[in-house]
Design an enzyme around this catalytic site. Structure first.
Site: not given
Length: 262
Positions: A136, A118-119
């Site tokens: 992440g 994520h991100d």
């Protein structure tokens, strides 16, 4: 061409000449650009924004839910550029409340079983070999080459034109233009071959090499090394990018060179 054996939600937005193979699944909050190929069994989840002429191979999962216990179901995205080749079983998580999106640039090759957490922000023209895992909020600049089975810790920053050897367990930032050994996670030289292939002149490569010699082989600490590079190496975009990367590193930079006898 959309196979009758595929599921495409009526709200999904597909461009022209998109091919969707049997058993692929495309959710409603999805945008796919012209000329993309979605392979058999690929899953495109809500929040996916895919550019043109991408290839999403068998069983890849794009914009899947973040593997983050803090994720509370907020609406986020995974934005993917143009001309990417995303191979079998790749997983790309969408963003969280931290930044709202995961970003993949253009002209990348993500080999089988790569995981992008994520991100993350992955630049363009990168080659990521089989089973590499990005935790992440990892940031990878353009033209990076990352060897198979490498694992990249959360918040790590990888500079442009680097080569990371396969199997590395990386938890420090990697400045641009360098090679990182997988056994010691130390500086192992300048990525001369990669820079030459990408059109860097011999003079500019020599300047980068001399800057890295000062930074990683002189015995100076990195901040003093940056000052010395400014004194000795002519100003250029590449020199300034290298120094800015080191000075702005949040996780700390990989270890300097050491011979096998040390």
């Amino acid at each position: 061409m959309i196979s009758p054996l595929a599921f495409v939600h009526p709200d999904a937005k597909l461009g022209e000449n998109v091919t969707v193979e049997p058993f692929a699944y495309i959710a409603g909050d999805v945008e796919i650009g012209d000329g993309c190929w979605i392979g058999p069994g690929a899953v495109i989840h809500d929040g996916a924004r895919i550019g043109k002429c991408c290839k999403i191979h068998t069983a890849a999962s794009i914009s899947c839910l973040p593997q983050d216990l803090k994720f509370a179901g907020e609406k986020t995205t995974a934005v993917i550029g143009d001309y990417n080749d995303i191979r079998e079983y790749v997983t790309i998580s969408r963003g969280t409340a931290s930044t709202g999106t995961t970003i993949i640039g253009s002209h990348n090759l993500l080999m089988a079983y790569v995981h992008v957490g994520h991100d993350c922000v992955i630049g363009s023209h990168c080659v990521v070999a089989n089973r590499v895992s990005f935790a992440g909020e990892v940031h990878v600049d353009d033209w990076a080459v990352i060897g198979g089975h490498a694992a990249i810790h959360q918040w790590t920053h990888i500079g442009a034109h680097v080569m990371i050897q396969g199997g590395a367990l990386l938890g420090k930032d990697v400045p641009p233009y360098v090679i990182v050994r997988n056994d010691t996670l130390r500086y192992a030289g300048v990525n001369r071959v990669g820079l030459s292939r990408r059109g860097f002149s011999n003079e500019r490569i020599a300047e980068i090499h001399e800057a890295c010699r000062i930074l990683f082989q002189s015995g100076l600490n990195y901040l003093n090394g940056c000052d010395e590079v400014e004194k000795q190496i002519p100003q250029s975009e590449e020199r300034d990018y290298l120094l800015r990367f080191i000075r702005e590193s949040k996780r700390g930079v990989i270890k300097p060179y050491a011979s096998d006898r040390e």
